[in-house]
Scaffold this active site. Structure first.
Site, PDB file in Angstrom:
ATOM      1  N   ASP A  13       0.814  -1.227   0.000  1.00  0.00           N
ATOM      2  CA  ASP A  13       0.000   0.000   0.000  1.00  0.00           C
ATOM      3  C   ASP A  13       0.845   1.274   0.000  1.00  0.00           C
ATOM      4  OD1 ASP A  13      -2.223  -1.741   0.234  1.00  0.00           O
ATOM      5  OD2 ASP A  13      -1.926  -1.798   2.403  1.00  0.00           O
ATOM      6  N   LYS A  16       2.329   1.965  -5.110  1.00  0.00           N
ATOM      7  CA  LYS A  16       3.035   1.424  -6.285  1.00  0.00           C
ATOM      8  C   LYS A  16       2.172   1.487  -7.546  1.00  0.00           C
ATOM      9  CE  LYS A  16       3.658  -2.591  -4.289  1.00  0.00           C
ATOM     10  NZ  LYS A  16       3.100  -2.305  -2.972  1.00  0.00           N
ATOM     11  N   GLY A  40      -3.816  -5.008  -3.998  1.00  0.00           N
ATOM     12  CA  GLY A  40      -4.859  -4.076  -4.440  1.00  0.00           C
ATOM     13  C   GLY A  40      -4.159  -2.825  -4.917  1.00  0.00           C
ATOM     14  N   HIS A  41      -4.037  -2.687  -6.223  1.00  0.00           N
ATOM     15  CA  HIS A  41      -3.326  -1.532  -6.755  1.00  0.00           C
ATOM     16  C   HIS A  41      -4.326  -0.484  -7.225  1.00  0.00           C
ATOM     17  CE1 HIS A  41       0.526  -4.046  -7.533  1.00  0.00           C
ATOM     18  NE2 HIS A  41       0.301  -3.794  -6.267  1.00  0.00           N
ATOM     19  N   GLN A 222       2.659  -6.228  -2.691  1.00  0.00           N
ATOM     20  CA  GLN A 222       2.971  -6.158  -1.260  1.00  0.00           C
ATOM     21  C   GLN A 222       4.259  -5.351  -1.018  1.00  0.00           C
ATOM     22  OE1 GLN A 222       2.249  -9.762  -2.336  1.00  0.00           O
ATOM     23  NE2 GLN A 222       0.170  -9.006  -2.211  1.00  0.00           N
TER      24      GLN A 222
END
Ligand code: IMP
Length: 429
Positions: A13, A16, A40-41, A222
């Site tokens: 988080d 990225k 989760g991007h 991650q």
């Protein structure tokens, strides 16, 4: 030069997705190399927020997208994301490695059951079936994307997978393993045809791009402190998050990596359980959580908040061979009187400058802080100036903070990201 890796230096988080979306224009393809739909991007384009869990973050830049062998692929999540992107009329040029493992129904059941069994020691998993998938890969009981190529291959692969998962779910967890495995097989047969067109030898495709002097952006999921070896074990994910896993997770030579961008927020967050030396609580944590929209992109859980941990970030940057730091979310700290950066861990009468590997030792550590003067909130005018004039239009005290980061993390700062949109980023040269 050919390949650039982007990795997180904290607990995921770090922003990225946004950085990749901002930089993808300079590359021919964006490739994921680790993790699965636990990631989760988030990407914000002209005010619209989109979160991707499996598709590489270059999707909206219409780049060639590769999912490498190091990724674990949940076909349900993938198909849903493809539908969402199709609804936006964005064409998708996607290839998934035939060697990547599939995350299936039994994995998700096992994740949930195992977290329940751990009780108060639960990891805080996203429950997306990631660790059971990697466990099956190592135990040689998994199913790979390439097994979807035809009915015979799928049937053969499912025999081993089904037998093991039926036994585990029934005998260890007391569940109806028979039905769970059968439902999973039936569903897989249903969706196999929709995945088939994307199956490829991604290593070959990536190496062909490199041979043509094309540029690859390798997208890490991650962050360093969730790495299965270097993270706060056992409160970690099930794969490597170091930049060195990128070539192995795609199948390109290590020598193709010319740059490693390490992304870190100007403060820290963590979702899930586990030690967090610089964690803060109360009003300050609440206001940063709100201002930074610090809620999990995959689970919606409120993220834990803390000051920047330079002990951790320095270790992470060194271990991954980071060539440039990308400092994100500096705008969230705007308006504070002072900003703290942890430059040592106090363990009794000792000050540690390297994080200990044991969570018992880590839990004993208290932060030693270096204090910086705060900077003002960025106004519409400063945003406009930044867009036009670049980094030197950053408020003076923020620039002092950014420059100090080079020393505290022992790595040059390449970019500063100051807002959620793909254009809210400046290069420091
Ligand atoms: P799992 O990988 O879903 O089993 O979760 C293991 C740990 O990693 C938990 O603390 C999760 O919250 C955390 N985690 C997994 N993926 C991400 C991510 O993309 N961002 C932040 N934390 C993550």
């Amino acid at each position: 030069m050919p390949a650039t890796v982007i990795v997180g230096l904290q607990w995921g988080d770090e922003g990225k997705g946004k950085v990749i979306d901002s930089l993808a224009g300079n590359f021919d393809a964006v490739a994921r190399f680790n993790g699965g739909s636990n990631a989760g991007h988030t990407v914000v384009v002209t005010g619209t927020t989109l979160a991707f869990h499996l598709l590489p973050s270059g999707v909206l830049q219409r780049k060639k997208l590769l999912i490498g062998n190091g990724v674990v692929v949940d076909p349900e999540v993938l198909l849903k994301e493809l539908e969402e992107v199709a609804a936006l009329n964005v064409p998708v040029d996607l290839m998934i490695s035939d060697r990547a493992h599939l995350t299936l129904g039994p994995h998700k059941f096992r994740d949930r059951l195992e977290e329940g069994r751990r009780g108060s020691s639960a990891i805080g998993s996203t429950l997306r079936g990631i660790s059971p998938t990697y466990a099956d890969r190592a135990a040689r009981t998994g199913i790979r994307v390439g097994d979807l190529a035809d009915d015979d291959s799928l049937k053969l692969a499912f025999e081993t997978f089904g037998a093991w998962n039926r036994a585990l779910l029934t005998r260890v967890y007391g569940e109806d393993g028979e039905t769970i495995a059968k439902d999973s097989f039936d569903r897989l047969k249903e969706v196999a045809g929709r995945i088939r067109p994307y199956i490829a030898d991604v290593s070959k495709v990536a190496n062909d791009i490199l041979a043509r002097r094309g540029k690859l952006l390798l997208e890490g999921a991650q962050g360093f402190y969730l790495d299965v070896d270097f993270g706060t074990y056992p409160y970690v994910t099930a794969t490597h998050t170091l930049a060195q896993y990128a070539p192995a997770g795609i199948g390109v030579p290590s020598q193709s990596i010319e740059a490693v961008l390490g992304v870190a927020k100007a403060y820290c967050t963590r979702v899930g359980a586990g030690p967090f030396v610089t964690e803060i609580s109360g009003q300050m944590a609440e206001s940063l959580r709100k201002k930074g929209a610090e809620y999990g992109a995959t689970t919606g859980r409120p993220r834990r908040i803390g000051w920047f941990d330079a002990v951790a970030a320095k270790y992470a940057a060194r271990a991954s061979g980071v060539t440039e730091l990308v400092l994100t979310k500096v705008d969230v700290l705007g308006g504070l009187d002072r900003v703290l950066v942890c430059d040592g861990y106090l363990d009794g009468d000792r000050t540690l400058t390297e994080p200990p590997s044991s969570i018992v030792a880590l839990r004993r550590c208290r932060p030693h802080y270096r204090e910086f003067e705060g900077w003002p909130d960025l106004t519409a005018e400063s945003w406009r100036k930044l867009g036009k004039e670049g980094a030197y239009a950053l408020p003076a005290k923020l620039l002092t903070f950014v420059e100090a980061m080079r020393d505290v993390v022992d790595c040059p700062v390449g970019y500063v990201s100051y807002g959620p949109d793909r254009s809210d980023i400046v290069r420091l040269s």
